[in-house]
Enzyme design. Structure first.
Site: not given
Ligand code: WQD
Length: 323
Positions: A117, A141, A145
């Site tokens: 990841s 997490y 990985k």
């Molecule tokens: C994306 C962006 C939030 C929801 C995660 C895991 C990573 C990988 C991919 C497995 C961020 C913003 C989100 C909302 C928002 N997973 N957001 N409002 O955190 O980049 O990555 O998924 O391997 O390990 O950490 O993904 O979709 O949670 O967030 O503003 O209601 O959207 O702050 O900037 P993230 P995410």
């Protein structure tokens, strides 16, 4: 060359099974169905319900199906949960993987493709991330990985092992309405959940140093991600290697741009509420996919609109199915 997919009944796993079938590569699925869905596995694909940490059942499956390579996806992947339950994550993602690798060695299986990841990078010092960018995971997490990658690197020194690790960026979309991501744990499904419930989606911070103040990520369609696994598996079947690859589109997209795309696809002109920054969120990072393109000949083909549209089709088909 038969590949066993651990976690092949999950959202990403099901798409990888479909990609291997399209490529004519025989597969077997092993999944404990703790989060996977049995119906995600096609009838013609052999299925074993078991934990990766059960050497007897896993070993029998490897031998019984003539498995020559293992594609290891089965893992816990909720960042927030990993902070609350670190030992559970170290047990499932690291102790479980250790057991699986020992079973592979005992069964003479010498090819492993690992689902890693972009979380291993934590909050990188650069926006465009290569495989040489320093790893500094910020969650248990992400640490598990990275530990999985280290296990493979160490095992390859001590035993015959061809391996590759794919560092996924932000996966979205679906290859078929019934294969959508059912976990509402990431931006796009969380946005769908809000607008279909008549609530405003939340923007976790609009004061980042980015082009529009919202966070930048590299979104990759799950179908493109699945094809990257076929390319990596074919490389492992062809030659001895031990490589790590970023799997992303190579383009940064902001949260507000995702919201705009959701408006365009759904036809719903929603407004978002600005909420506090989410602790641990990096401001901006996206993949440099040059290595996987040059070594495996893979590049993403689908775009953000394809991800949002196919994810929305899955969301709506599930809602219709539930009604
Ligand atoms: C994306 C962006 C939030 C929801 C995660 C895991 C990573 C990988 C991919 C497995 C961020 C913003 C989100 C909302 C928002 N997973 N957001 N409002 O955190 O980049 O990555 O998924 O391997 O390990 O950490 O993904 O979709 O949670 O967030 O503003 O209601 O959207 O702050 O900037 P993230 P995410």
């Amino acid at each position: 060359m038969t590949w066993m997919l651990t976690g092949g009944a999950g959202y990403i796993g099901a798409h990888i099974v479909a990609a291997f079938q399209r490529a004519g590569v025989p597969v077997v699925v092993l999944d404990d169905l703790s989060t996977g869905i049995r119906d995600n596995v096609p009838d013609e694909v052999p299925f074993v319900q078991a934990s990766i940490a059960d050497p007897a059942v896993v070993g029998a499956a490897l031998r019984g199906h003539g498995v020559t390579g293992v594609l290891h996806l089965a893992a816990k992947k909720a960042v927030g949960e990993s902070v609350a339950r670190p030992l559970h994550y170290w047990d499932e993602n690291v102790a479980g993987m250790r057991s699986l690798l020992q079973t592979c060695v005992d069964a003479g299986v010498d090819r492993v493709l690992f689902s890693s990841s972009a979380a291993v990078y934590g909050n990188p010092p650069v926006d465009r991330v290569t495989e040489d960018t320093a790893t500094a995971p910020m969650s248990p997490y992400g640490e598990t990985k990275l530990a999985g990658e280290w296990m493979l690197r160490d095992l390859a020194v001590a035993a015959p092992l061809r391996w590759a690790a794919l560092r996924y960026f932000n996966v979205a979309g679906s290859g078929a309405p019934e294969l959508g991501d059912r976990s509402v744990a990431n931006l796009i499904p969380m946005t769908f959940e809000a607008i279909t419930a008549g609530r405003n989606p939340q923007l976790f911070g609009d004061d980042y140093d980015t082009r529009d103040g919202s966070c930048v990520r590299d979104y990759i369609h799950v179908v493109d991600l699945a094809e990257a696994h076929v390319a990596a598996a074919q490389r492992l079947d062809a030659e001895d290697t031990g490589e790590i690859y970023n799997v992303g589109r190579g383009e940064g997209v902001t949260v507000k741009e995702v919201f705009d795309t959701v408006r365009g696809v759904t036809g719903q002109d929603f407004v978002y509420d600005v909420a506090a920054r989410r602790p641990g969120d990096p401001a901006a990072y996206f993949a440099d996919p040059a290595k996987i393109r040059s070594q495996l000949g893979w590049a993403a083909r689908l775009h953000l609109a394809d991800m949002v549209r196919t994810a929305w089709d899955s969301w709506q088909s599930r809602a219709l199915g539930a009604s």
